[in-house]
Design an enzyme around this catalytic site. Structure first.
Site: not given
Length: 262
Positions: A49, A77-78, A104, A170, A174, A203
């Site tokens: 994370d 950090d991706v 994720n 966003y 996605k 969710a």
């Protein structure tokens, strides 16, 4: 009205003996629920994370419940390629192998397109789409090198299919994750690797409540077929399915965990 609340499903050792990397796994969202589910299914996990403190707390809590040999962590950090490389190197070093990767990490936000800044657009795309690309590339390189195959599960969203005001960045990210999943699957088949994605709708978790108005959450909940939001562990169940042998002939698929396909 019928009580349609879901009953928690216990583990069945579907991932026993396998090692997984799960990004954005700190906290009470889908990543955290997936980490717990993987452990309940017998996997060993490396959780990551960008929030180091919350990650350490997550690792400590999971290690206390499932044992220190089953879970390790590394902040990542991706958006940083060096950190992504370090993450995958540690997975093999800590557990001896890598079998599953769950991408994720993602970043949302709300802004009308006409007022959206380049910075807002770039930030969401870099974490959500580019980050998934970086981790998918690293995973494929690792799987190709070992020759043992593997599984990648990406987290997309129903917003990648349908329109929602204020979500252009966003939604674009996605939808890109969906396209990346399909293309990667075709290329990865050569190495015996499956690549699929989940597309949740709503969710509920504490962070979502903080960044989303009560009115919007109520509106989105009303659109769901069951008249309720999903629990993060319900999304995690779908991820377990895609990571397990039960989906051995599925690749390049985007599984809608929702009634809102369009």
């Amino acid at each position: 009205m019928t009580d349609n609340r879901a009953q928690y499903v216990p583990g069945h050792d579907l991932l026993k003996g396998r090692t997984a990397v799960i990004t954005a796994a700190a906290g009470a969202g889908i990543g955290g629920a997936t980490a717990r589910k993987f452990l309940q299914e017998g996997a060993r996990i490396l959780v990551s994370d960008a929030h180091a403190r919350r990650l350490k707390e997550t690792e400590a809590a999971l290690a206390e419940e499932f044992g220190t040999s089953a879970v390790t962590s590394l902040p990542c950090d991706v958006t940083d390629e060096a950190q992504v490389q370090a993450l995958f190197e540690k997975a093999v070093r800590a557990h001896g192998r890598l079998d599953i990767v769950v991408n994720n990490a993602g970043l949302g936000g709300t802004a009308p397109l006409v007022d959206m800044t380049d910075e807002q657009w770039d930030k969401v795309l870099d974490v959500t789409l580019n980050g998934t690309f970086r981790c998918t590339r690293a995973a494929l390189r690792s799987f190709r090198a070992t020759g043992r195959g593997g599984v990648i599960v990406n987290n997309s969203s129903v917003v990648g299919w349908r329109a929602q005001a204020g979500q252009a960045h966003y939604a674009a990210a996605k939808a890109g994750v969906m396209a990346l999943t399909r293309c990667a699957a075709i290329e990865a088949a050569e190495y015996g690797v499956r690549v699929n994605a989940v597309a949740p709708s709503l969710a509920m978790h504490p962070h979502l409540v903080k960044v989303t108005s009560a009115e919007l959450l109520q509106e989105l909940t009303a659109k769901e077929a069951f008249g309720r939001y999903a629990e993060p562990w319900e999304i995690a169940n779908a991820i377990v399915f895609l990571a397990s042998g039960y989906s051995s002939y599925l690749t390049g698929e985007v599984l809608s965990v929702s009634s809102q396909h369009a």
